[in-house]
Motif scaffolding. Sequence first.
Motif, mmCIF file in Angstrom:
data_model
loop_
_atom_site.group_PDB
_atom_site.id
_atom_site.type_symbol
_atom_site.label_atom_id
_atom_site.label_comp_id
_atom_site.label_asym_id
_atom_site.label_seq_id
_atom_site.Cartn_x
_atom_site.Cartn_y
_atom_site.Cartn_z
ATOM 1 N N MET A 94 0.828 -1.204 0.000
ATOM 2 C CA MET A 94 0.000 0.000 0.000
ATOM 3 C C MET A 94 0.866 1.260 0.000
ATOM 4 S SD MET A 94 -3.241 -0.882 2.459
ATOM 5 C CE MET A 94 -2.565 -2.168 3.507
ATOM 6 N N HIS A 95 1.940 1.223 0.771
ATOM 7 C CA HIS A 95 2.881 2.355 0.747
ATOM 8 C C HIS A 95 3.459 2.532 -0.652
ATOM 9 C CE1 HIS A 95 6.770 4.407 1.316
ATOM 10 N NE2 HIS A 95 6.136 5.063 2.274
ATOM 11 N N TYR A 96 3.752 1.405 -1.319
ATOM 12 C CA TYR A 96 4.313 1.448 -2.671
ATOM 13 C C TYR A 96 3.303 2.037 -3.665
ATOM 14 C CZ TYR A 96 6.268 -0.257 -7.086
ATOM 15 O OH TYR A 96 6.756 -0.352 -8.368
ATOM 16 N N ILE A 97 2.034 1.603 -3.572
ATOM 17 C CA ILE A 97 0.996 2.131 -4.463
ATOM 18 C C ILE A 97 0.865 3.637 -4.270
ATOM 19 C CG2 ILE A 97 -1.490 2.129 -4.954
ATOM 20 C CD1 ILE A 97 -1.471 -0.869 -4.166
ATOM 21 N N ASN A 98 0.823 4.074 -3.024
ATOM 22 C CA ASN A 98 0.702 5.495 -2.725
ATOM 23 C C ASN A 98 1.876 6.278 -3.313
ATOM 24 O OD1 ASN A 98 -0.477 7.808 -1.316
ATOM 25 N ND2 ASN A 98 1.291 7.657 0.050
ATOM 26 N N GLN A 99 3.083 5.711 -3.203
ATOM 27 C CA GLN A 99 4.269 6.394 -3.725
ATOM 28 C C GLN A 99 4.250 6.459 -5.243
ATOM 29 O OE1 GLN A 99 6.392 7.806 -1.440
ATOM 30 N NE2 GLN A 99 7.148 8.905 -3.241
ATOM 31 N N ARG A 100 3.794 5.381 -5.902
ATOM 32 C CA ARG A 100 3.738 5.385 -7.359
ATOM 33 C C ARG A 100 2.712 6.409 -7.867
ATOM 34 N NH1 ARG A 100 7.860 5.018 -8.936
ATOM 35 N NH2 ARG A 100 7.026 4.877 -11.063
ATOM 36 N N ILE A 101 1.611 6.572 -7.149
ATOM 37 C CA ILE A 101 0.617 7.588 -7.528
ATOM 38 C C ILE A 101 1.273 8.971 -7.526
ATOM 39 C CG2 ILE A 101 -1.518 8.739 -6.825
ATOM 40 C CD1 ILE A 101 -2.468 6.013 -5.712
ATOM 41 N N LYS A 102 2.085 9.235 -6.510
ATOM 42 C CA LYS A 102 2.764 10.532 -6.421
ATOM 43 C C LYS A 102 3.842 10.675 -7.489
ATOM 44 C CE LYS A 102 2.218 10.955 -1.379
ATOM 45 N NZ LYS A 102 2.945 10.991 -0.076
ATOM 46 N N ASP A 103 4.692 9.642 -7.630
ATOM 47 C CA ASP A 103 5.868 9.751 -8.489
ATOM 48 C C ASP A 103 5.524 9.796 -9.981
ATOM 49 O OD1 ASP A 103 7.340 9.718 -6.186
ATOM 50 O OD2 ASP A 103 8.080 7.666 -6.421
ATOM 51 N N THR A 104 4.430 9.159 -10.388
ATOM 52 C CA THR A 104 4.078 9.115 -11.814
ATOM 53 C C THR A 104 3.376 10.375 -12.288
ATOM 54 O OG1 THR A 104 1.980 8.005 -11.305
ATOM 55 C CG2 THR A 104 3.877 6.595 -11.846
ATOM 56 N N GLY A 105 2.924 11.209 -11.364
ATOM 57 C CA GLY A 105 2.176 12.398 -11.759
ATOM 58 C C GLY A 105 0.794 12.084 -12.282
ATOM 59 N N ALA A 106 0.257 10.915 -11.898
ATOM 60 C CA ALA A 106 -1.083 10.522 -12.354
ATOM 61 C C ALA A 106 -2.127 11.520 -11.875
ATOM 62 C CB ALA A 106 -1.413 9.123 -11.841
ATOM 63 N N GLU A 107 -3.107 11.783 -12.759
ATOM 64 C CA GLU A 107 -4.211 12.679 -12.408
ATOM 65 C C GLU A 107 -5.475 11.904 -12.031
ATOM 66 O OE1 GLU A 107 -3.771 16.474 -15.198
ATOM 67 O OE2 GLU A 107 -3.470 14.594 -16.293
ATOM 68 N N VAL A 108 -5.544 10.658 -12.482
ATOM 69 C CA VAL A 108 -6.675 9.786 -12.148
ATOM 70 C C VAL A 108 -6.145 8.366 -11.994
ATOM 71 C CG1 VAL A 108 -8.941 8.887 -12.846
ATOM 72 C CG2 VAL A 108 -8.268 11.199 -13.523
ATOM 73 N N VAL A 109 -6.609 7.652 -10.981
ATOM 74 C CA VAL A 109 -6.280 6.241 -10.784
ATOM 75 C C VAL A 109 -7.493 5.402 -11.163
ATOM 76 C CG1 VAL A 109 -5.703 4.461 -9.074
ATOM 77 C CG2 VAL A 109 -4.606 6.717 -8.963
ATOM 78 N N ILE A 110 -7.253 4.336 -11.937
ATOM 79 C CA ILE A 110 -8.315 3.386 -12.285
ATOM 80 C C ILE A 110 -8.021 2.076 -11.566
ATOM 81 C CG2 ILE A 110 -9.534 2.177 -14.123
ATOM 82 C CD1 ILE A 110 -9.839 5.130 -14.407
ATOM 83 N N ASN A 111 -8.969 1.616 -10.773
ATOM 84 C CA ASN A 111 -8.784 0.384 -10.012
ATOM 85 C C ASN A 111 -9.610 -0.745 -10.604
ATOM 86 O OD1 ASN A 111 -8.030 -1.423 -7.966
ATOM 87 N ND2 ASN A 111 -9.777 -0.846 -6.695
ATOM 88 N N PHE A 112 -8.931 -1.824 -11.012
ATOM 89 C CA PHE A 112 -9.600 -3.008 -11.536
ATOM 90 C C PHE A 112 -9.730 -4.048 -10.409
ATOM 91 C CE2 PHE A 112 -7.770 -0.834 -15.130
ATOM 92 C CZ PHE A 112 -8.704 -0.972 -16.145
ATOM 93 N N TYR A 113 -10.565 -3.730 -9.429
ATOM 94 C CA TYR A 113 -10.978 -4.626 -8.338
ATOM 95 C C TYR A 113 -9.808 -5.111 -7.480
ATOM 96 C CZ TYR A 113 -14.488 -7.594 -6.084
ATOM 97 O OH TYR A 113 -15.369 -8.168 -5.188
ATOM 98 N N GLU A 114 -8.810 -4.292 -7.306
ATOM 99 C CA GLU A 114 -7.695 -4.643 -6.420
ATOM 100 C C GLU A 114 -7.974 -4.112 -5.013
ATOM 101 O OE1 GLU A 114 -4.901 -5.707 -4.243
ATOM 102 O OE2 GLU A 114 -4.801 -6.505 -6.298
ATOM 103 N N LEU A 115 -8.029 -5.015 -4.044
ATOM 104 C CA LEU A 115 -8.351 -4.664 -2.661
ATOM 105 C C LEU A 115 -7.418 -3.598 -2.099
ATOM 106 C CD1 LEU A 115 -9.788 -5.144 0.080
ATOM 107 C CD2 LEU A 115 -8.167 -7.020 0.469
ATOM 108 N N LEU A 116 -6.121 -3.707 -2.374
ATOM 109 C CA LEU A 116 -5.161 -2.813 -1.745
ATOM 110 C C LEU A 116 -5.295 -1.372 -2.230
ATOM 111 C CD1 LEU A 116 -1.895 -4.934 -1.417
ATOM 112 C CD2 LEU A 116 -3.834 -4.692 0.146
ATOM 113 N N THR A 117 -5.951 -1.160 -3.365
ATOM 114 C CA THR A 117 -6.187 0.219 -3.813
ATOM 115 C C THR A 117 -7.139 0.919 -2.856
ATOM 116 O OG1 THR A 117 -5.980 -0.569 -6.087
ATOM 117 C CG2 THR A 117 -6.797 1.671 -5.770
ATOM 118 N N GLY A 118 -8.262 0.261 -2.552
ATOM 119 C CA GLY A 118 -9.216 0.844 -1.610
ATOM 120 C C GLY A 118 -8.588 1.084 -0.246
ATOM 121 N N LEU A 119 -7.776 0.126 0.230
ATOM 122 C CA LEU A 119 -7.144 0.268 1.537
ATOM 123 C C LEU A 119 -6.062 1.346 1.522
ATOM 124 C CD1 LEU A 119 -6.914 -3.468 2.678
ATOM 125 C CD2 LEU A 119 -8.674 -1.762 3.196
#
Length: 376
Positions: A94-119
């Motif tokens: 989860m820490h890694y997902i959060n860091q990748r959201i920041k580092d990639t400069g993403a403006e929108v995240v799309i979640n394909f039913y991955e539990l750890l995204t919600g958490l």
Amino acid sequence: MKFLFVVQGEGRGHFTQAITLEEMLLRNGHEVVEVLVGKSSSRTLPGFFNRTIKAPVKRFISPNFLPTQANKRACLKKSLAYNMLRVPEYLRSMHYINQRIKDTGAEVVINFYELLTGLTYLLFRPSVPYICIGHQYLFLHKDFEFPRKSPAQLSMLRFFTRLTSMGAAKRLALSFVEMEDDSESRVIVVPPLLRREVTSLQPEQENYIHGYMVNSGFSDSVHEFHHLHPRVPLHFFWDKSGADEVTEIDENLHFHQIDDVKFLNYMSACKAYASTAGFESICEAMYLGKPVLMVPAHIEQDCNAYDAQRAGAGVVADGFDIETLLRFSEDEYKPNTTFLYWARSSERLIINELETLTEIESSVFTLPNFTKYLSI
């Protein structure tokens, strides 16, 4: 806009949905900056996904369901115990997902039913809005009709689905049929994500049965049918670890490692299709006019199969009872032509929902609202 995908790594459907949505976004002038895929010791990343997806792919450790001893249905107790022991690993993910959201400069995240995204959104509260997409979000729709299964398992399924979408601005529910949206649950009903490789196929009908099994233990019932009916040609796909590209039992029984191009070519020319009730391949069979035998491997697929049966896709069974499939295909099956028009409208409807994204309410995760959010 710049999109980042987070994909659950179990089964074939989430991968093909991600590929299809990336193609749609690129055609409409958007960018997918990265794809994060959940991995586990029991699953391998399909080769077709690495070959087809354009954005860089990165992996992270993710929860998964463990099969029973027979390697057929999922074992909920064993899965819960296994995943509880790995909570520290999942926190790091989860820490890694959060860091990748920041580092990639993403403006929108799309979640394909991955539990750890919600958490991740529950614990780290990224500022980037996100959207969930999958057939499973239809389970939160007030008008969805469930099969007669264990109330406790159905409640757990709905709870799990809510957890995957904690804080989501929208839940795009892929559906076999058109339905009204459920605004209270933030559920917007959209058509399935079918790849252009599917919609461009010209279906034919040869004499073989095509199939896919998410757990290789189901091969026992395929062998049993083949022993009784050795002249019926069978071509089944699986993702069995360590298996050859093609395992040829004899001239009429073949097990193929999952390869999407090969899979679709076999689908387009088969007489009928037998599957462990994954949403995506059922949609492909419906689009190509192929009758389907659905053999659910867990409670989620029980719901998929029941919903698909109501839409006229095929029949449901506890095992790969191919005799039942053959009788259905010859005596009862009628292609659902309405489904073709619904499926063909997917790009227009889904891109519109992504481009009209509203910001997540900043108050969603205040403590007084947490329980309320889980209940919708």
